[in-house]
Enzyme design. Sequence first.
Site, PDB file in Angstrom:
ATOM      1  N   ILE A   1      -2.155   7.068  -1.528  1.00 32.82           N
ATOM      2  CA  ILE A   1      -2.757   6.472  -2.729  1.00 32.82           C
ATOM      3  C   ILE A   1      -2.047   5.173  -3.085  1.00 32.82           C
ATOM      4  O   ILE A   1      -0.828   5.150  -3.302  1.00 32.82           O
ATOM      5  CB  ILE A   1      -2.683   7.453  -3.925  1.00 32.82           C
ATOM      6  CG1 ILE A   1      -3.233   8.838  -3.535  1.00 32.82           C
ATOM      7  CG2 ILE A   1      -3.448   6.889  -5.121  1.00 32.82           C
ATOM      8  CD1 ILE A   1      -3.182   9.874  -4.653  1.00 32.82           C
TER       9      ILE A   1
ATOM     10  N   ASP B   1       5.251   4.480   0.409  1.00 35.33           N
ATOM     11  CA  ASP B   1       4.378   4.186   1.551  1.00 35.33           C
ATOM     12  C   ASP B   1       5.134   3.435   2.642  1.00 35.33           C
ATOM     13  O   ASP B   1       4.948   3.670   3.842  1.00 35.33           O
ATOM     14  CB  ASP B   1       3.125   3.422   1.110  1.00 35.33           C
ATOM     15  CG  ASP B   1       3.466   2.178   0.283  1.00 35.33           C
ATOM     16  OD1 ASP B   1       4.600   2.071  -0.241  1.00 35.33           O
ATOM     17  OD2 ASP B   1       2.582   1.297   0.167  1.00 35.33           O
ATOM     18  N   ARG B   2       6.029   2.543   2.207  1.00 32.86           N
ATOM     19  CA  ARG B   2       6.832   1.770   3.173  1.00 32.86           C
ATOM     20  C   ARG B   2       7.798   2.713   3.901  1.00 32.86           C
ATOM     21  O   ARG B   2       8.021   2.584   5.095  1.00 32.86           O
ATOM     22  CB  ARG B   2       7.593   0.692   2.391  1.00 32.86           C
ATOM     23  CG  ARG B   2       7.948  -0.535   3.198  1.00 32.86           C
ATOM     24  CD  ARG B   2       8.385  -1.658   2.290  1.00 32.86           C
ATOM     25  NE  ARG B   2       9.428  -2.475   2.880  1.00 32.86           N
ATOM     26  CZ  ARG B   2      10.284  -3.234   2.194  1.00 32.86           C
ATOM     27  NH1 ARG B   2      10.215  -3.276   0.872  1.00 32.86           N
ATOM     28  NH2 ARG B   2      11.215  -3.942   2.814  1.00 32.86           N
TER      29      ARG B   2
ATOM     30  N   THR C   1      -5.551 -31.624   5.342  1.00 34.32           N
ATOM     31  CA  THR C   1      -5.003 -30.710   4.340  1.00 34.32           C
ATOM     32  C   THR C   1      -5.354 -29.249   4.622  1.00 34.32           C
ATOM     33  O   THR C   1      -4.500 -28.364   4.523  1.00 34.32           O
ATOM     34  CB  THR C   1      -5.501 -31.089   2.925  1.00 34.32           C
ATOM     35  OG1 THR C   1      -5.145 -32.445   2.678  1.00 34.32           O
ATOM     36  CG2 THR C   1      -4.869 -30.215   1.865  1.00 34.32           C
TER      37      THR C   1
END
Lengths: 199, 199
Positions: free
Chosen positions: A6, A71-72, A141
């Site tokens: 989640i 989550d990491r 650019t």
Amino acid sequence: MILADIGNSYIKVYQKGAVRSFEVSEGLKRYGSERVYYISVNNNYTDIPKNWTDIAEKIELDTSYLGLGIDRKAVCMAVTDGVIVDAGSAVTVDVMQNGVHLGGYILPGMQAMMGAYHSISPKLAVTLNPNVELGVLPQNTKDAVNYAIISSIKSMIQTTARGKIYFTGGDGKFLSKLFENSIYDETLVFQGMMKGLEC
Amino acid sequence: MILADIGNSYIKVYQKGAVRSFEVSEGLKRYGSERVYYISVNNNYTDIPKNWTDIAEKIELDTSYLGLGIDRKAVCMAVTDGVIVDAGSAVTVDVMQNGVHLGGYILPGMQAMMGAYHSISPKLAVTLNPNVELGVLPQNTKDAVNYAIISSIKSMIQTTARGKIYFTGGDGKFLSKLFENSIYDETLVFQGMMKGLEC
């Protein structure tokens, strides 16, 4: 078994090897009657079904990093040796060695970078072009901005790379194509969760 | 002779080898009765004194780049061979070889990068720390963000570097210290203007 990751806006659900993504409220409703093991970066959800189990405490990563998101942590747990890149709204880059997390850093995701240019000057608010040529110096650019976005992520990962590079997240597939020694795997977070559950 | 470089917020004035910076309206007023040669990135100023001379057409850079800003042109004109980094609200990086401009790119400046993190999540809205350790992988969110900001600028410039690196602009002094083959010079834009005026 059904697993769920989640996030702040979306929920990813893993079932029988496949990953599906839903808006959080929709995902919670759709799988409300199922038995689901989940992790959540956001503790503010009050409507998580009673038969869902938060497995955060099972996600035990060997690390000195303070405040690593759940989550990491799970994504890193899936890898024993290598660099893990989770490319979403932010791009997290982490290093694992012999099952130990050595540290990592956080780059803004490509959309957030675009916002940064826009905040500097409307002249720099160009269209995102992930296919900008990286082999030659930009001559206008639009290319100058896109080259900087893609090249800066690429050169940072290159600086960090030790062995294999594992990509996951929305922009992971695209970024993985910039490297030869790369693997794209959208199931990394669930592999980590399964490791935590010892299954 | 007095030279002026008019930006969007500030005006830099060069006189007798020294550079002074003012808010645009204040600078225009203070030097209103002087004879000044100037360039301006902004064509909307209507109150430029009559005895000031726009020397934009004298700033002729050998380049294929379309839409290069007048100040960036002037800065490049000051260098025959090398990489030029103008580090302000944006960080422009340009390459000169034998007096020819080979191209360049634009990174967001450090403050704009901070804004990008803030737009992703309040958790990433940390304090800028230009002195973050670059030799070790970060072990917390604040370092993870600062390391990414400084390292990504550094690794991009390293990727581009051919010979000497010339730094100018507000963050130029700090960034120049990350490189051995670097020169910090706040007068680059005025050197380019003088070259254009052939003096």
